[in-house]
Design a protein around this motif. Structure first.
Motif: not given
Length: 64
Positions: A40, A4, A30, A36-37, A43
């Motif tokens: 994305g 990420c 999470r 992932g927020s 993910i």
């Protein structure tokens, strides 16, 4: 390797969460780290690392 880029989460940190905290899916991951927020894109890769770590760990557990 960075999984990420938005939050600077690495594959090593994901593996550590699985092995040390029993993380088994993205929802649980999470709860331990932020990823992932934003965009994305991470993910799918993060879930793959979780799955692979669980499989690798289970192959070497003492079952006897």
């Amino acid at each position: 390797m960075f999984v990420c880029m938005c939050y600077g989460v690495t594959d090593k940190s994901i593996r550590a969460a699985v092995q040390g905290n029993g993380v088994g899916n993205m929802r649980e991951l999470r709860e331990h780290m932020e990823l992932g927020s934003q965009c994305g894109k991470c993910i799918q890769m993060a879930q793959h690392i979780i799955d692979q770590t669980i499989i690798d760990d289970s192959m070497f557990k003492n079952v006897g």
